[in-house]
Each structure stands twice: as C-alpha cells, then as structure tokens.
Design a protein around this motif. Structure first.
Motif, PDB file in Angstrom:
ATOM      1  N   GLY A  77      30.756  51.679  49.217  1.00 36.16           N
ATOM      2  CA  GLY A  77      31.973  51.109  48.654  1.00 36.16           C
ATOM      3  C   GLY A  77      31.772  49.748  48.041  1.00 36.16           C
ATOM      4  O   GLY A  77      32.520  49.326  47.169  1.00 36.16           O
ATOM      5  N   GLY A  78      30.754  49.046  48.461  1.00 37.61           N
ATOM      6  CA  GLY A  78      30.429  47.707  47.986  1.00 37.61           C
ATOM      7  C   GLY A  78      29.139  47.276  48.657  1.00 37.61           C
ATOM      8  O   GLY A  78      28.581  48.007  49.485  1.00 37.61           O
ATOM      9  N   GLY A  79      28.684  46.086  48.323  1.00 35.73           N
ATOM     10  CA  GLY A  79      27.409  45.630  48.849  1.00 35.73           C
ATOM     11  C   GLY A  79      27.527  44.595  49.948  1.00 35.73           C
ATOM     12  O   GLY A  79      28.094  44.839  51.008  1.00 35.73           O
ATOM     13  N   ALA A  80      27.002  43.406  49.673  1.00 32.63           N
ATOM     14  CA  ALA A  80      26.947  42.352  50.687  1.00 32.63           C
ATOM     15  C   ALA A  80      28.325  42.002  51.228  1.00 32.63           C
ATOM     16  O   ALA A  80      28.495  41.752  52.423  1.00 32.63           O
ATOM     17  N   LEU A  81      29.334  41.978  50.354  1.00 28.47           N
ATOM     18  CA  LEU A  81      30.688  41.620  50.800  1.00 28.47           C
ATOM     19  C   LEU A  81      31.191  42.596  51.853  1.00 28.47           C
ATOM     20  O   LEU A  81      31.690  42.199  52.906  1.00 28.47           O
ATOM     21  N   MET A  82      31.079  43.890  51.579  1.00 26.34           N
ATOM     22  CA  MET A  82      31.561  44.917  52.504  1.00 26.34           C
ATOM     23  C   MET A  82      30.771  44.918  53.812  1.00 26.34           C
ATOM     24  O   MET A  82      31.318  45.175  54.885  1.00 26.34           O
ATOM     25  N   ASP A  83      29.484  44.633  53.715  1.00 28.78           N
ATOM     26  CA  ASP A  83      28.597  44.773  54.868  1.00 28.78           C
ATOM     27  C   ASP A  83      28.605  43.543  55.775  1.00 28.78           C
ATOM     28  O   ASP A  83      28.917  43.639  56.971  1.00 28.78           O
ATOM     29  N   VAL A  84      28.276  42.375  55.231  1.00 30.11           N
ATOM     30  CA  VAL A  84      28.181  41.175  56.066  1.00 30.11           C
ATOM     31  C   VAL A  84      29.165  40.072  55.669  1.00 30.11           C
ATOM     32  O   VAL A  84      29.518  39.225  56.493  1.00 30.11           O
ATOM     33  N   GLY A  85      29.615  40.082  54.420  1.00 27.86           N
ATOM     34  CA  GLY A  85      30.607  39.087  54.012  1.00 27.86           C
ATOM     35  C   GLY A  85      31.906  39.225  54.775  1.00 27.86           C
ATOM     36  O   GLY A  85      32.652  38.251  54.956  1.00 27.86           O
ATOM     37  N   ILE A  86      32.180  40.424  55.249  1.00 22.88           N
ATOM     38  CA  ILE A  86      33.406  40.677  56.003  1.00 22.88           C
ATOM     39  C   ILE A  86      33.471  39.815  57.266  1.00 22.88           C
ATOM     40  O   ILE A  86      34.556  39.453  57.724  1.00 22.88           O
ATOM     41  N   TYR A  87      32.322  39.440  57.834  1.00 16.32           N
ATOM     42  CA  TYR A  87      32.324  38.571  59.015  1.00 16.32           C
ATOM     43  C   TYR A  87      32.904  37.196  58.673  1.00 16.32           C
ATOM     44  O   TYR A  87      33.695  36.633  59.430  1.00 16.32           O
ATOM     45  N   ALA A  88      32.480  36.657  57.529  1.00 11.78           N
ATOM     46  CA  ALA A  88      33.002  35.361  57.100  1.00 11.78           C
ATOM     47  C   ALA A  88      34.489  35.459  56.788  1.00 11.78           C
ATOM     48  O   ALA A  88      35.282  34.579  57.158  1.00 11.78           O
ATOM     49  N   LEU A  89      34.878  36.515  56.101  1.00 11.21           N
ATOM     50  CA  LEU A  89      36.285  36.735  55.771  1.00 11.21           C
ATOM     51  C   LEU A  89      37.134  36.827  57.029  1.00 11.21           C
ATOM     52  O   LEU A  89      38.176  36.165  57.144  1.00 11.21           O
TER      53      LEU A  89
ATOM     54  N   LEU B  88      42.441  47.191  57.955  1.00  8.25           N
ATOM     55  CA  LEU B  88      43.070  47.380  56.650  1.00  8.25           C
ATOM     56  C   LEU B  88      43.290  46.049  55.941  1.00  8.25           C
ATOM     57  O   LEU B  88      43.081  45.933  54.728  1.00  8.25           O
ATOM     58  N   ARG B  89      43.726  45.025  56.674  1.00 10.07           N
ATOM     59  CA  ARG B  89      43.982  43.716  56.054  1.00 10.07           C
ATOM     60  C   ARG B  89      42.726  43.156  55.396  1.00 10.07           C
ATOM     61  O   ARG B  89      42.771  42.604  54.293  1.00 10.07           O
ATOM     62  N   ASP B  90      41.594  43.290  56.065  1.00 11.45           N
ATOM     63  CA  ASP B  90      40.352  42.778  55.484  1.00 11.45           C
ATOM     64  C   ASP B  90      39.953  43.572  54.242  1.00 11.45           C
ATOM     65  O   ASP B  90      39.465  42.997  53.260  1.00 11.45           O
ATOM     66  N   VAL B  91      40.136  44.882  54.276  1.00 11.36           N
ATOM     67  CA  VAL B  91      39.795  45.705  53.111  1.00 11.36           C
ATOM     68  C   VAL B  91      40.691  45.336  51.934  1.00 11.36           C
ATOM     69  O   VAL B  91      40.237  45.259  50.782  1.00 11.36           O
ATOM     70  N   ARG B  92      41.960  45.068  52.204  1.00  8.84           N
ATOM     71  CA  ARG B  92      42.876  44.642  51.141  1.00  8.84           C
ATOM     72  C   ARG B  92      42.382  43.350  50.487  1.00  8.84           C
ATOM     73  O   ARG B  92      42.388  43.219  49.258  1.00  8.84           O
ATOM     74  N   ILE B  93      41.943  42.401  51.300  1.00 11.68           N
ATOM     75  CA  ILE B  93      41.461  41.128  50.759  1.00 11.68           C
ATOM     76  C   ILE B  93      40.163  41.327  49.997  1.00 11.68           C
ATOM     77  O   ILE B  93      39.953  40.739  48.925  1.00 11.68           O
ATOM     78  N   MET B  94      39.275  42.181  50.512  1.00 10.92           N
ATOM     79  CA  MET B  94      38.020  42.433  49.808  1.00 10.92           C
ATOM     80  C   MET B  94      38.277  43.096  48.466  1.00 10.92           C
ATOM     81  O   MET B  94      37.598  42.783  47.471  1.00 10.92           O
ATOM     82  N   GLN B  95      39.253  43.982  48.394  1.00 10.34           N
ATOM     83  CA  GLN B  95      39.599  44.574  47.109  1.00 10.34           C
ATOM     84  C   GLN B  95      40.097  43.512  46.136  1.00 10.34           C
ATOM     85  O   GLN B  95      39.806  43.569  44.937  1.00 10.34           O
ATOM     86  N   ALA B  96      40.822  42.530  46.654  1.00 11.79           N
ATOM     87  CA  ALA B  96      41.289  41.432  45.799  1.00 11.79           C
ATOM     88  C   ALA B  96      40.117  40.572  45.332  1.00 11.79           C
ATOM     89  O   ALA B  96      40.104  40.087  44.185  1.00 11.79           O
ATOM     90  N   ILE B  97      39.120  40.381  46.198  1.00 10.40           N
ATOM     91  CA  ILE B  97      37.923  39.624  45.802  1.00 10.40           C
ATOM     92  C   ILE B  97      37.198  40.345  44.672  1.00 10.40           C
ATOM     93  O   ILE B  97      36.806  39.726  43.672  1.00 10.40           O
ATOM     94  N   TYR B  98      37.047  41.648  44.797  1.00  6.80           N
ATOM     95  CA  TYR B  98      36.400  42.415  43.725  1.00  6.80           C
ATOM     96  C   TYR B  98      37.225  42.381  42.438  1.00  6.80           C
ATOM     97  O   TYR B  98      36.677  42.340  41.333  1.00  6.80           O
ATOM     98  N   GLU B  99      38.540  42.390  42.568  1.00  6.27           N
ATOM     99  CA  GLU B  99      39.395  42.293  41.388  1.00  6.27           C
ATOM    100  C   GLU B  99      39.209  40.950  40.690  1.00  6.27           C
ATOM    101  O   GLU B  99      39.142  40.873  39.449  1.00  6.27           O
ATOM    102  N   SER B 100      39.092  39.887  41.483  1.00  3.58           N
ATOM    103  CA  SER B 100      38.862  38.562  40.909  1.00  3.58           C
ATOM    104  C   SER B 100      37.513  38.496  40.202  1.00  3.58           C
ATOM    105  O   SER B 100      37.391  37.885  39.132  1.00  3.58           O
ATOM    106  N   VAL B 101      36.497  39.130  40.778  1.00  6.55           N
ATOM    107  CA  VAL B 101      35.184  39.189  40.132  1.00  6.55           C
ATOM    108  C   VAL B 101      35.298  39.887  38.781  1.00  6.55           C
ATOM    109  O   VAL B 101      34.747  39.431  37.768  1.00  6.55           O
TER     110      VAL B 101
END
Length: 365
Positions: free
Chosen positions: A209-221, A343-356
């Motif tokens: 579904g994604g790379g570094a963000l989905m895998d380990v960036g989620i910890y920081a988020l 779900l909340r974290d996935v929503r934010i990650m989708q917004a991060i990808y949208e911003s990219v």
C-alpha cells in the motif's frame, strides 16, 4: 511505572464499544480454567517467527494454539517446534473452519498490509477476536470493513501498536499530560530503516500500500497523536527518492508537518534508506525531553533537559500488548488500541500521500 490518562484511550474506544461485545461463556470458562486464551498466528514471516511466537511463551493470558500459513513446510516446522495439533493448522483458504474449533479464541493477523482486511474478516466471521499488525490496512475503506466485520460478529478488534505499552513512551505521555516542562510547542519524530533486498512484499504497492511511511513512519505519526492527545488538523508533506528503480512502486523517504488544534506543530520523517533516524523529541515551554532510540523492540531510552534519564527495565512489548488485549477480552473491557485507532492513522497517511501528490497542505479538520 507511569500510567496513561484513561480519558485519552476511552475517548478513542467509545465507537468500538458501541455495539454489544460478545464474550462467550465457553471462552470465559476456558480462560478461567487455564488462565490463557488460545491464539492463532496468521502469517508466519520473520516478525511472527522472531518476535510474536517467542513473546507468546512469556504471556500470562495467552498461549500459541494454532497457525495459519500458505507454506506447508512452515506448518510442519511450527507444529514440531511448538507442539501445535494438526487440527489447529489452517491455510488462508480454510480459516472459516476455525468456527468449529473452541481451542482458538483470537487470531493475530501478521500478513502483508493489503491482506489484513481479508484475513480479519475471515477470522471475525469464524467467531474469533482479532489483533492485527499495523498499519491496520492500506485504505480507510478497508479499515472500516474490518471494524464492521468484528462489530457485527461481536468480537474485539485491536491494532498492534506496541509502543503504547512501552514504559518509556508512557513516561513521555505523563510528562506532557502533567506539563512537567510546560505545554508542548514543537514535536519531532522520525524512524528510518534499511529495508533490505528489492524482491520483497514491502516494496510492492499491491501488497504494502505504501513504503516507508506505511511501514515505519506510522510509529512517528502515532507518537505525535498520543503525546498531544489530539488529532491533527492539517498536514503537508514531501517525498524524495535516491533509487527510483528499487522504489518504483512505493515511497523511499517522506517528511511531513502536522498542525494540532492546540497550536503544537510536529515535524516528522521516515525512510527506507536514510540511515539512523529513530528519535522522538518534545520541546515545551520550560524544557524538553526525548527518546533516542524511541521505536525499537527493546533498548529504548531517553533524557530530559533537567539532566534526568528516561530509562526503565526492559519488557517484551509484544507480550505486553497481547496480554493486555487478552485481558480486555476476558474482562469485557475496551482496548486502548481499537480498530478505530488504526483507521485514524491510515486516514492521516492517506492525507500525507495526497499532499505529496498535490504539493499542497491537506486539511484534516
């Protein structure tokens, strides 16, 4: 050991507990008799082999009762090593048969990200509780399907956020809540790893579904959310790549900024190639504190601007999160890490990808 404010977690679990939560009399009877719930691990990769299965041997309320795998050789090896009965071994196509197996109470889903919904729904429909590795799934829609399936089955869904059980992170939350250094102003969080060889599921968009963000960036988020106790209202992000061949399908490195309602700003980063990034820092009105390393399986520790250390005895974080989830099932209590939290974290990650993609700040308000 410091405790996290109940208000923060109860607020996040209210929706998960809105529907009736069924804890069958047979489940409770077995738990009372043996003190442990039967866990089936779904997916026997490196994390399950090196971390989850050994952690189950240390838990007070869980036991390894079954496995789900698509590899017969792995099934035979695990049966021999852990004494798993042949009747408790399933393939991904036969998970529905768990419905007839009272020896299994919950399923720990540890398959690739984009398969989490499929396996969670199968487990729930078989009448089993589900504990799922992060990220919960690769889209908000799939996360919601998982939540609905477990709610409709009257089963509990938890997201494997082990850092919420780390005493070092709990201490950082306490320092924020009690305003030991005043109100927080700026947060910094980052986690990077060397992802390894190119031929793996983590680098395939269809599975990851994604790379570094989905895998380990989620910890920081996640950390920025449970430290502030708030949901971000806006995010802006950038993505970079030094190896467009290896990372043709997923992100190599992402940096992002989030703003919170209180005015706190968080600067975060993640990478599959950027070297040593593993820190969490809170800058506040009258000082600061940080963890470095912050997100490892063990060895996390930190310091404060007043010279004190943040250091607690090592615990097995996988054992801690599984024991807590099992207690929630047995005692019919909400979990601090429900599917809604994932779900909340996935929503934010989708917004991060949208911003990219757009180069614009994305509103989350």
């Amino acid at each position: 050991m410091p405790e996290v404010s109940r208000r923060q977690f109860l607020a996040s679990t209210a929706a998960a507990m809105a529907a009736p939560f069924i804890s069958t009399s047979s489940t409770r009877a077995r738990a009372q008799e043996s003190g442990k719930l039967g866990v089936a691990i779904c997916g026997l990769g490196k994390l399950s082999t090196d971390q989850i299965a050994p952690a189950l041997m240390k838990t007070r309320h869980c036991r390894l009762a079954g496995i789900v795998t698509g590899t017969p050789a792995k099934a035979e090896a695990w049966k021999a090593k852990y004494g798993i009965p042949a009747g408790n071994v399933y393939s991904y196509d036969t998970m529905d048969r768990m419905a007839d197996n009272p020896d299994i109470d919950l399923v720990y889903v540890v398959t690739p990200n984009a398969l989490h919904a499929q396996h969670t729904i199968q487990a729930a429909q078989a009448g089993k509780h589900v504990f799922c590795e992060k990220p919960l799934e690769i889209s908000v829609e799939r996360c919601q399907q998982m939540i609905d399936a477990c709610r409709n089955a009257g089963r509990l869904l938890g997201t494997a956020y082990r850092c919420q059980y780390d005493p070092h992170h709990l201490e950082c939350i306490r320092l924020v809540r009690e305003e030991v250094f005043g109100k927080p102003t700026i947060l910094q969080a980052g986690f990077a790893i060397d992802v390894g060889v190119a031929d793996q599921w983590r680098l395939k968009r269809a599975l990851a579904g994604g790379g570094a963000l989905m895998d380990v960036g989620i910890y920081a988020l996640q950390a920025t959310r449970y430290l502030t106790g708030e949901e971000p209202i806006a995010v802006s992000a950038q993505q970079t790549s030094t190896d467009p061949v290896k990372f043709a399908e997923v992100d190599e490195s992402v940096v992002w900024t989030t703003r919170f309602p209180s005015g706190v700003v968080a600067y975060c980063s993640t990478s599959y190639k950027a070297g040593r990034i593993q820190n969490l820092r809170v800058n506040a009105e009258r000082g600061w504190f940080e963890l470095d390393p912050a997100f490892f399986y063990g060895g996390n520790h930190g310091r404060r601007s007043d010279g004190k250390e943040i250091r607690y005895p090592e615990i097995d974080l996988f054992a801690a999160e599984m024991d807590d989830f099992a207690r929630c099932i047995i005692e019919r209590k909400p979990t601090r890490v429900p599917g809604e939290e994932g779900l909340r974290d996935v929503r934010i990650m989708q917004a991060i990808y949208e911003s990219v993609r757009t180069g614009k700040t994305v509103s989350l308000a």
